[in-house]
Design a protein around this motif. Structure first.
Motif, short mmCIF file in Angstrom:
data_model
loop_
_atom_site.label_atom_id
_atom_site.label_comp_id
_atom_site.label_asym_id
_atom_site.label_seq_id
_atom_site.Cartn_x
_atom_site.Cartn_y
_atom_site.Cartn_z
N ARG A 36 0.86 -1.42 -0.05
CA ARG A 36 0.09 -0.15 0.08
C ARG A 36 1.05 1.23 -0.02
O ARG A 36 0.57 2.25 -0.63
N ASP A 37 1.86 1.35 0.68
CA ASP A 37 2.70 2.38 0.95
C ASP A 37 3.64 2.59 -0.42
O ASP A 37 3.75 3.75 -1.06
N PHE A 38 3.69 1.63 -1.13
CA PHE A 38 4.49 1.70 -2.35
C PHE A 38 3.74 2.30 -3.53
O PHE A 38 3.97 3.21 -4.24
N LYS A 39 2.50 1.76 -3.49
CA LYS A 39 1.54 2.26 -4.48
C LYS A 39 1.13 3.76 -4.24
O LYS A 39 1.15 4.53 -5.24
N LYS A 40 0.96 4.04 -2.93
CA LYS A 40 0.98 5.41 -2.50
C LYS A 40 1.85 6.49 -3.00
O LYS A 40 1.65 7.48 -3.57
N GLU A 41 3.04 5.93 -2.84
CA GLU A 41 4.35 6.74 -3.32
C GLU A 41 4.43 7.00 -4.71
O GLU A 41 4.66 7.99 -5.13
N MET A 42 4.19 5.71 -5.64
CA MET A 42 4.02 5.77 -7.00
C MET A 42 2.92 6.74 -7.30
O MET A 42 3.55 7.61 -8.37
N LYS A 43 1.91 6.67 -6.93
CA LYS A 43 0.85 7.65 -7.23
C LYS A 43 1.16 9.17 -6.99
O LYS A 43 1.20 10.28 -7.85
N ALA A 44 1.82 9.41 -5.81
CA ALA A 44 2.45 10.86 -5.62
C ALA A 44 3.54 11.20 -6.67
O ALA A 44 3.67 12.28 -7.04
N GLU A 45 4.33 10.10 -6.85
CA GLU A 45 5.33 10.48 -7.77
C GLU A 45 4.87 10.98 -9.13
O GLU A 45 5.42 11.69 -9.73
N ASP A 46 3.76 10.21 -9.68
CA ASP A 46 3.12 10.37 -11.01
C ASP A 46 2.54 11.97 -10.85
O ASP A 46 2.67 12.77 -11.92
N LYS A 47 1.95 12.02 -9.84
CA LYS A 47 1.33 13.35 -9.75
C LYS A 47 2.28 14.68 -9.79
O LYS A 47 2.16 15.56 -10.40
N ASN A 48 3.65 14.63 -9.03
CA ASN A 48 4.78 15.49 -9.25
C ASN A 48 5.21 15.67 -10.44
O ASN A 48 5.48 16.84 -11.18
N ALA A 49 5.21 14.53 -11.02
CA ALA A 49 5.84 14.48 -12.63
C ALA A 49 5.08 15.23 -13.42
O ALA A 49 5.20 16.14 -14.27
N GLN A 50 3.65 15.08 -13.41
CA GLN A 50 2.53 15.52 -14.31
C GLN A 50 2.62 17.14 -13.73
O GLN A 50 2.63 17.89 -14.83
N THR A 51 2.68 17.56 -12.67
CA THR A 51 2.77 19.09 -12.18
C THR A 51 4.00 19.44 -12.77
O THR A 51 3.72 20.79 -13.56
N GLU A 52 5.16 18.91 -12.85
CA GLU A 52 6.24 19.50 -13.39
C GLU A 52 6.43 19.67 -14.87
O GLU A 52 6.80 20.75 -15.46
N GLU A 53 5.64 18.36 -15.57
CA GLU A 53 5.41 18.68 -16.91
C GLU A 53 4.52 19.93 -17.51
O GLU A 53 4.86 20.61 -18.08
N LYS A 54 3.55 20.18 -16.68
CA LYS A 54 2.65 21.43 -16.93
C LYS A 54 3.37 22.65 -16.88
O LYS A 54 3.07 23.64 -17.59
N ALA A 55 4.04 22.69 -15.47
CA ALA A 55 4.87 23.84 -15.39
C ALA A 55 5.78 24.33 -16.46
O ALA A 55 5.93 25.36 -16.82
N GLU A 56 6.47 23.27 -16.93
CA GLU A 56 7.56 23.53 -18.11
C GLU A 56 6.83 23.98 -19.36
O GLU A 56 7.23 25.01 -19.81
N GLU A 57 5.57 23.14 -19.54
CA GLU A 57 4.73 23.70 -20.62
C GLU A 57 4.27 25.19 -20.68
O GLU A 57 4.43 25.88 -21.64
N LYS A 58 3.90 25.45 -19.39
CA LYS A 58 3.50 26.77 -19.22
C LYS A 58 4.64 27.94 -19.46
O LYS A 58 4.46 29.00 -19.82
N ALA A 59 5.83 27.53 -19.02
CA ALA A 59 7.11 28.42 -18.90
C ALA A 59 7.35 28.53 -20.39
O ALA A 59 8.27 29.71 -20.62
#
Length: 60
Positions: A36-59
């Motif tokens: 469960r902890d591993f899955k939670k961390e993977m989801k958090a990692e995916d959200k962070n990666a998507q947020t960074e990609e969106k920020a780079e696209e806006k920049a």
């Protein structure tokens, strides 16, 4: 190579004999919590990666 019913039963019986029911239950609980902890961390990692990609696209 697939495990048949007899092989699975043999593995479970050996695990019960080696570890005992109480300790085996604790191991199962710890394994479930780890998954469960591993899955939670993977989801958090995916959200962070998507947020960074969106920020780079806006920049750009």
């Amino acid at each position: 190579m697939r495990l048949g019913t007899m092989e699975i039963i043999l593995i479970v019986v050996l695990a019960l004999v080696l570890f005992g029911g109480k300790k085996l239950a604790g191991v199962g609980k710890a394994l479930g919590q780890s998954i469960r902890d591993f899955k939670k961390e993977m989801k958090a990692e995916d959200k962070n990666a998507q947020t960074e990609e969106k920020a780079e696209e806006k920049a750009e």
